[in-house]
Design a protein around this motif. Structure first.
Motif, PDB file in Angstrom:
ATOM      1  N   TYR A  40       0.821  -1.211   0.000  1.00  0.00           N
ATOM      2  CA  TYR A  40       0.000   0.000   0.000  1.00  0.00           C
ATOM      3  C   TYR A  40       0.857   1.266   0.000  1.00  0.00           C
ATOM      4  O   TYR A  40       0.602   2.176  -0.769  1.00  0.00           O
ATOM      5  CB  TYR A  40      -0.957  -0.008   1.187  1.00  0.00           C
ATOM      6  N   SER A  41       1.822   1.318   0.880  1.00  0.00           N
ATOM      7  CA  SER A  41       2.746   2.458   0.860  1.00  0.00           C
ATOM      8  C   SER A  41       3.945   2.154   1.743  1.00  0.00           C
ATOM      9  O   SER A  41       3.860   1.401   2.717  1.00  0.00           O
ATOM     10  CB  SER A  41       2.059   3.746   1.313  1.00  0.00           C
ATOM     11  N   TRP A  42       5.036   2.788   1.408  1.00  0.00           N
ATOM     12  CA  TRP A  42       6.253   2.612   2.177  1.00  0.00           C
ATOM     13  C   TRP A  42       6.083   3.204   3.580  1.00  0.00           C
ATOM     14  O   TRP A  42       6.567   2.651   4.563  1.00  0.00           O
ATOM     15  CB  TRP A  42       7.437   3.265   1.454  1.00  0.00           C
ATOM     16  N   GLN A  43       5.369   4.326   3.697  1.00  0.00           N
ATOM     17  CA  GLN A  43       5.158   4.956   5.000  1.00  0.00           C
ATOM     18  C   GLN A  43       4.344   4.062   5.932  1.00  0.00           C
ATOM     19  O   GLN A  43       4.635   3.979   7.125  1.00  0.00           O
ATOM     20  CB  GLN A  43       4.460   6.322   4.841  1.00  0.00           C
ATOM     21  N   GLU A  44       3.321   3.399   5.391  1.00  0.00           N
ATOM     22  CA  GLU A  44       2.533   2.495   6.233  1.00  0.00           C
ATOM     23  C   GLU A  44       3.391   1.330   6.704  1.00  0.00           C
ATOM     24  O   GLU A  44       3.268   0.895   7.848  1.00  0.00           O
ATOM     25  CB  GLU A  44       1.299   1.993   5.479  1.00  0.00           C
ATOM     26  N   TYR A  45       4.249   0.847   5.838  1.00  0.00           N
ATOM     27  CA  TYR A  45       5.169  -0.224   6.212  1.00  0.00           C
ATOM     28  C   TYR A  45       6.116   0.252   7.314  1.00  0.00           C
ATOM     29  O   TYR A  45       6.285  -0.410   8.339  1.00  0.00           O
ATOM     30  CB  TYR A  45       5.952  -0.677   4.976  1.00  0.00           C
ATOM     31  N   ARG A  46       6.722   1.423   7.106  1.00  0.00           N
ATOM     32  CA  ARG A  46       7.678   1.971   8.077  1.00  0.00           C
ATOM     33  C   ARG A  46       6.998   2.209   9.424  1.00  0.00           C
ATOM     34  O   ARG A  46       7.527   1.838  10.477  1.00  0.00           O
ATOM     35  CB  ARG A  46       8.237   3.288   7.530  1.00  0.00           C
ATOM     36  N   ASN A  47       5.810   2.797   9.410  1.00  0.00           N
ATOM     37  CA  ASN A  47       5.095   3.081  10.659  1.00  0.00           C
ATOM     38  C   ASN A  47       4.703   1.792  11.383  1.00  0.00           C
ATOM     39  O   ASN A  47       4.764   1.724  12.617  1.00  0.00           O
ATOM     40  CB  ASN A  47       3.861   3.929  10.383  1.00  0.00           C
ATOM     41  N   CYS A  48       4.334   0.774  10.626  1.00  0.00           N
ATOM     42  CA  CYS A  48       4.010  -0.529  11.218  1.00  0.00           C
ATOM     43  C   CYS A  48       5.236  -1.127  11.892  1.00  0.00           C
ATOM     44  O   CYS A  48       5.160  -1.643  13.015  1.00  0.00           O
ATOM     45  CB  CYS A  48       3.464  -1.466  10.145  1.00  0.00           C
ATOM     46  N   ARG A  49       6.374  -1.038  11.211  1.00  0.00           N
ATOM     47  CA  ARG A  49       7.615  -1.569  11.793  1.00  0.00           C
ATOM     48  C   ARG A  49       7.954  -0.846  13.092  1.00  0.00           C
ATOM     49  O   ARG A  49       8.378  -1.470  14.071  1.00  0.00           O
ATOM     50  CB  ARG A  49       8.769  -1.419  10.802  1.00  0.00           C
ATOM     51  N   TYR A  50       7.765   0.471  13.124  1.00  0.00           N
ATOM     52  CA  TYR A  50       8.061   1.221  14.337  1.00  0.00           C
ATOM     53  C   TYR A  50       7.077   0.848  15.447  1.00  0.00           C
ATOM     54  O   TYR A  50       7.466   0.648  16.594  1.00  0.00           O
ATOM     55  CB  TYR A  50       8.032   2.731  14.082  1.00  0.00           C
ATOM     56  N   TYR A  51       5.807   0.722  15.097  1.00  0.00           N
ATOM     57  CA  TYR A  51       4.800   0.324  16.078  1.00  0.00           C
ATOM     58  C   TYR A  51       5.161  -1.043  16.667  1.00  0.00           C
ATOM     59  O   TYR A  51       5.123  -1.242  17.885  1.00  0.00           O
ATOM     60  CB  TYR A  51       3.423   0.264  15.416  1.00  0.00           C
ATOM     61  N   HIS A  52       5.526  -1.972  15.799  1.00  0.00           N
ATOM     62  CA  HIS A  52       5.895  -3.312  16.247  1.00  0.00           C
ATOM     63  C   HIS A  52       7.146  -3.274  17.121  1.00  0.00           C
ATOM     64  O   HIS A  52       7.232  -3.968  18.141  1.00  0.00           O
ATOM     65  CB  HIS A  52       6.105  -4.227  15.031  1.00  0.00           C
ATOM     66  N   HIS A  53       8.109  -2.452  16.752  1.00  0.00           N
ATOM     67  CA  HIS A  53       9.336  -2.308  17.540  1.00  0.00           C
ATOM     68  C   HIS A  53       9.024  -1.708  18.919  1.00  0.00           C
ATOM     69  O   HIS A  53       9.533  -2.173  19.939  1.00  0.00           O
ATOM     70  CB  HIS A  53      10.322  -1.406  16.792  1.00  0.00           C
ATOM     71  N   TYR A  54       8.179  -0.715  18.946  1.00  0.00           N
ATOM     72  CA  TYR A  54       7.865   0.015  20.170  1.00  0.00           C
ATOM     73  C   TYR A  54       7.032  -0.831  21.144  1.00  0.00           C
ATOM     74  O   TYR A  54       7.330  -0.912  22.325  1.00  0.00           O
ATOM     75  CB  TYR A  54       7.108   1.298  19.810  1.00  0.00           C
ATOM     76  N   TYR A  55       5.970  -1.460  20.633  1.00  0.00           N
ATOM     77  CA  TYR A  55       5.044  -2.201  21.495  1.00  0.00           C
ATOM     78  C   TYR A  55       5.335  -3.698  21.567  1.00  0.00           C
ATOM     79  O   TYR A  55       4.829  -4.378  22.457  1.00  0.00           O
ATOM     80  CB  TYR A  55       3.600  -2.004  21.021  1.00  0.00           C
ATOM     81  N   GLY A  56       6.096  -4.217  20.627  1.00  0.00           N
ATOM     82  CA  GLY A  56       6.396  -5.647  20.622  1.00  0.00           C
ATOM     83  C   GLY A  56       5.297  -6.499  20.038  1.00  0.00           C
ATOM     84  O   GLY A  56       5.327  -7.724  20.143  1.00  0.00           O
ATOM     85  N   HIS A  57       4.312  -5.890  19.404  1.00  0.00           N
ATOM     86  CA  HIS A  57       3.240  -6.621  18.721  1.00  0.00           C
ATOM     87  C   HIS A  57       2.714  -5.753  17.584  1.00  0.00           C
ATOM     88  O   HIS A  57       3.008  -4.568  17.507  1.00  0.00           O
ATOM     89  CB  HIS A  57       2.101  -7.000  19.684  1.00  0.00           C
TER      90      HIS A  57
END
Length: 109
Positions: A87-104
């Motif tokens: 869908y977009s590189w930004q959505e991918y990047r933000n998802c990765r950060y969310y996963h890194h931050y919260y662990g899920h």
């Protein structure tokens, strides 16, 4: 002798028709391939670019930026961050950060 000549002439004509038909089919296939290539190339391509994602995560973590919950229309049950790349590189990047931050991953709808 006349029959043999008719058979040879018939085979000659048949090979010409077959050759013309095959040529037409080849032209159609080439045109279909060209059209498919144009369709593929017209769609955006988002590479993962792990260095940029890692740099973003490191900078956001250093600045204590809390990732936002996902509010877009694409997140579905069973998805991972990699699925967001379509869908977009930004959505991918933000998802990765969310996963890194919260662990899920984001909560599923």
């Amino acid at each position: 002798m006349k029959t043999l000549m008719s058979i040879v002439l018939g085979l000659f004509l048949l090979s010409g028709i077959t050759s013309a038909w095959a040529s037409k089919e080849d032209d159609e296939m080439a045109e279909m391939q060209k059209q498919m290539n144009q369709e593929v190339m017209s769609k955006p391509f988002f590479a993962e670019e792990p260095e940029k994602v890692d740099a973003y995560i490191k900078e956001a973590s250093k600045n204590h930026i809390k990732p936002l919950e996902y509010t877009g229309p694409h997140w579905q049950a069973g998805y991972t961050c990699h699925d967001m790349l379509r869908y977009s590189w930004q959505e991918y990047r933000n998802c990765r950060y969310y996963h890194h931050y919260y662990g899920h991953y984001y909560p599923y709808p």
